[in-house]
Design a protein around this motif. Sequence first.
Motif, PDB file in Angstrom:
ATOM      1  N   ALA A  97      43.992  41.033  40.612  1.00 37.86           N
ATOM      2  CA  ALA A  97      44.796  42.356  41.066  1.00 37.86           C
ATOM      3  C   ALA A  97      46.704  41.871  41.150  1.00 37.86           C
ATOM      4  O   ALA A  97      47.651  42.711  40.558  1.00 37.86           O
ATOM      5  N   VAL A 108      35.077  33.864  45.913  1.00 36.21           N
ATOM      6  CA  VAL A 108      35.014  35.396  45.357  1.00 36.21           C
ATOM      7  C   VAL A 108      36.559  35.788  45.600  1.00 36.21           C
ATOM      8  O   VAL A 108      37.723  37.447  44.812  1.00 36.21           O
ATOM      9  N   VAL A 109      37.243  35.988  46.917  1.00 34.08           N
ATOM     10  CA  VAL A 109      38.685  35.813  46.864  1.00 34.08           C
ATOM     11  C   VAL A 109      39.618  35.727  46.114  1.00 34.08           C
ATOM     12  O   VAL A 109      40.111  36.726  45.847  1.00 34.08           O
ATOM     13  N   TYR A 155      29.887  46.588  40.747  1.00 31.44           N
ATOM     14  CA  TYR A 155      31.163  46.617  40.513  1.00 31.44           C
ATOM     15  C   TYR A 155      31.426  47.547  39.884  1.00 31.44           C
ATOM     16  O   TYR A 155      32.308  47.819  40.057  1.00 31.44           O
ATOM     17  N   GLN A 198      34.791  50.259  41.056  1.00 29.04           N
ATOM     18  CA  GLN A 198      35.529  50.078  39.842  1.00 29.04           C
ATOM     19  C   GLN A 198      36.263  51.365  39.751  1.00 29.04           C
ATOM     20  O   GLN A 198      37.344  52.035  40.393  1.00 29.04           O
ATOM     21  N   HIS A 253      39.537  37.755  43.190  1.00 27.88           N
ATOM     22  CA  HIS A 253      39.395  38.947  43.274  1.00 27.88           C
ATOM     23  C   HIS A 253      41.452  39.420  43.549  1.00 27.88           C
ATOM     24  O   HIS A 253      41.648  40.100  42.975  1.00 27.88           O
TER      25      HIS A 253
END
Length: 312
Positions: free
Chosen positions: A27, A19-20, A125, A129, A23
């Motif tokens: 980005a 998940v990290v 989500y 967002q 992300h």
Amino acid sequence: MDYSLLAAGAALLACVLAVVGLHVFAAGRAQQQALVERLAAAGRIPPPPGRARRFAGIDRRVRRTRAGKRLERRIATTGLDVTPGEYTVYTVAALLVAYFVVGAVFTDFFGLIAAAVTVWGASAYLNWQRGRRTEAFIGQLPELTRILANATQAGLALRTAIAMAADELDDPAGSELRTVADQLAIGHSLDDAMNELAERLPSRELTVLVTTLILANRAGGAIVSSLRNLTETLEERKETRREVVTLLSQVKVTAVAVPVLGLGFLLIINGMRSGALDDMTRSFIGKLAVIVSAALYALGAFLINRMTRVRI
């Protein structure tokens, strides 16, 4: 040594790192896309070709449905470069992964709960967002009002000032104002274009700006002084919002830690006696207890978020 507990911990750590990583990757891609668009707009590099869309057949079928049309409107407000078909396929894939991974670590019953949470998380989500894009737009409002005030003071029409602000500001303000400028160019009224902007990015600050511009366009008046006063007010609100977010950051982490603690307790129970979760979910009382516990943890996280939601 209990290898099942070690495997469960490794699987949980892998999910967190995945998940990290996603992300960070998203980005980075967003920053790269923004840089490419700025360089292309300045004429330093050729414009990038359009991204090839995946799952075109599924996308056409999804868009024909009523739910697909609502989903398309929701995605449009988030600024994500994804089609309804792609979003549907990714959600189904994430649902299956959650079901099989959680079912393998715990039990099939927990896999069903994880699948339901994944469906909810996909919808949440989009809301997150959209809120994130709205917050970014609010952060650009002081600069936007300053540009509009300077342009109108120089004698430019309000429509021209909006087009100028769209060229000078970065996303999301730049793309949203470009949409407004395009609508005005094809004959839409300023009231309709600005109201649609307020519907896409709902916020008190934007509502005040839209109301100010609409009233000034209808009745005239000292629009420059109104925009300058609004700029000062938005700057103060921006600083206040930043202070509030800093003060409440620890409490928001607690809202995330509450359900994570529940998952940790399940791992501890399963590690203390192998097969404990299987025995618990075989009976109706055990399944009911799991559902009630999950609902209470979700309620706790929801109440913490509600209590820390400060409207300025």
